[in-house]
Write a protein that holds these residues in place. Structure first.
Motif, mmCIF file in Angstrom:
data_model
loop_
_atom_site.group_PDB
_atom_site.id
_atom_site.type_symbol
_atom_site.label_atom_id
_atom_site.label_comp_id
_atom_site.label_asym_id
_atom_site.label_seq_id
_atom_site.Cartn_x
_atom_site.Cartn_y
_atom_site.Cartn_z
ATOM 1 N N UNK A 92 4.892 21.466 0.736
ATOM 2 C CA UNK A 92 6.220 20.894 1.031
ATOM 3 C C UNK A 92 6.154 19.947 2.223
ATOM 4 N N UNK A 93 5.454 20.361 3.278
ATOM 5 C CA UNK A 93 5.348 19.496 4.456
ATOM 6 C C UNK A 93 4.556 18.227 4.141
ATOM 7 N N UNK A 94 3.509 18.373 3.341
ATOM 8 C CA UNK A 94 2.722 17.200 2.956
ATOM 9 C C UNK A 94 3.573 16.227 2.131
ATOM 10 N N UNK A 95 4.335 16.769 1.210
ATOM 11 C CA UNK A 95 5.209 15.929 0.381
ATOM 12 C C UNK A 95 6.273 15.247 1.237
ATOM 13 N N UNK A 96 6.866 16.006 2.138
ATOM 14 C CA UNK A 96 7.882 15.440 3.013
ATOM 15 C C UNK A 96 7.302 14.326 3.883
ATOM 16 N N UNK A 97 6.105 14.561 4.434
ATOM 17 C CA UNK A 97 5.457 13.533 5.258
ATOM 18 C C UNK A 97 5.221 12.270 4.439
ATOM 19 N N UNK A 98 4.803 12.446 3.200
ATOM 20 C CA UNK A 98 4.571 11.294 2.326
ATOM 21 C C UNK A 98 5.864 10.519 2.091
ATOM 22 N N UNK A 99 6.945 11.228 1.836
ATOM 23 C CA UNK A 99 8.230 10.553 1.612
ATOM 24 C C UNK A 99 8.690 9.791 2.852
ATOM 25 N N UNK A 100 8.537 10.406 4.037
ATOM 26 C CA UNK A 100 8.914 9.714 5.275
ATOM 27 C C UNK A 100 8.050 8.478 5.481
ATOM 28 N N UNK A 101 6.762 8.569 5.190
ATOM 29 C CA UNK A 101 5.861 7.408 5.335
ATOM 30 C C UNK A 101 6.246 6.300 4.358
ATOM 31 N N UNK A 102 6.568 6.668 3.131
ATOM 32 C CA UNK A 102 6.976 5.659 2.151
ATOM 33 C C UNK A 102 8.264 4.962 2.575
ATOM 34 N N UNK A 103 9.200 5.733 3.093
ATOM 35 C CA UNK A 103 10.457 5.140 3.568
ATOM 36 C C UNK A 103 10.186 4.207 4.743
ATOM 37 N N UNK A 104 9.316 4.642 5.647
ATOM 38 C CA UNK A 104 8.955 3.790 6.795
ATOM 39 C C UNK A 104 8.325 2.484 6.309
ATOM 40 N N UNK A 105 7.377 2.585 5.385
ATOM 41 C CA UNK A 105 6.706 1.394 4.868
ATOM 42 C C UNK A 105 7.685 0.449 4.184
ATOM 43 N N UNK A 106 8.623 1.021 3.452
ATOM 44 C CA UNK A 106 9.632 0.204 2.775
ATOM 45 C C UNK A 106 10.485 -0.562 3.791
ATOM 46 N N UNK A 107 10.902 0.131 4.826
ATOM 47 C CA UNK A 107 11.691 -0.537 5.863
ATOM 48 C C UNK A 107 10.885 -1.623 6.562
ATOM 49 N N UNK A 108 9.643 -1.323 6.877
ATOM 50 C CA UNK A 108 8.813 -2.320 7.575
ATOM 51 C C UNK A 108 8.563 -3.544 6.687
ATOM 52 N N UNK A 109 8.444 -3.333 5.383
ATOM 53 C CA UNK A 109 8.300 -4.466 4.465
ATOM 54 C C UNK A 109 9.568 -5.313 4.471
ATOM 55 N N UNK A 110 10.712 -4.660 4.445
ATOM 56 C CA UNK A 110 11.987 -5.396 4.473
ATOM 57 C C UNK A 110 12.154 -6.129 5.793
ATOM 58 N N UNK A 111 11.742 -5.501 6.884
ATOM 59 C CA UNK A 111 11.788 -6.156 8.197
ATOM 60 C C UNK A 111 10.951 -7.432 8.159
ATOM 61 N N UNK A 112 9.762 -7.335 7.574
ATOM 62 C CA UNK A 112 8.898 -8.512 7.463
ATOM 63 C C UNK A 112 9.543 -9.624 6.666
ATOM 64 N N UNK A 113 10.193 -9.269 5.569
ATOM 65 C CA UNK A 113 10.882 -10.270 4.739
ATOM 66 C C UNK A 113 12.008 -10.937 5.520
ATOM 67 N N UNK A 114 12.796 -10.134 6.210
ATOM 68 C CA UNK A 114 13.906 -10.691 6.992
ATOM 69 C C UNK A 114 13.402 -11.561 8.133
ATOM 70 N N UNK A 115 12.329 -11.127 8.784
ATOM 71 C CA UNK A 115 11.771 -11.912 9.887
ATOM 72 C C UNK A 115 11.252 -13.258 9.395
#
Length: 75
Positions: free
Chosen positions: A46-69
């Motif tokens: 469960x913790x591994x899965x949760x960590x993966x989901x948080x990392x994916x969300x972080x990566x998605x946001x950082x990609x969007x930040x890059x697009x906006x920048x």
């Protein structure tokens, strides 16, 4: 584009960056919990899965930040 719109976009980028940083912290917390859990247990999974989901969300946001920048620099 108006100065207001540019400022607004820059504000959105900063807010997304703060959210991405918070997601990274949550992922680290989940990874630490995963590492403390008994190997192969449901808790570890469960913790591994949760960590993966948080990392994916972080990566998605950082990609969007890059697009906006990039969009902001073109203007």
């Amino acid at each position: 584009m108006t100065a207001f719109a540019l400022d607004e976009t820059a504000t959105v980028i900063r807010e997304l960056a703060l959210a991405a940083d918070a997601f990274a912290v949550r992922a680290l917390e989940q990874e630490a919990c995963r590492d403390r859990a008994r190997p192969g247990s449901a808790v570890q999974h469960r913790h591994a899965h949760s960590a993966t989901l948080w990392r994916l969300a972080e990566q998605s946001l950082r990609a969007r930040i890059g697009e906006l920048a990039e969009d902001l620099q073109r203007r």
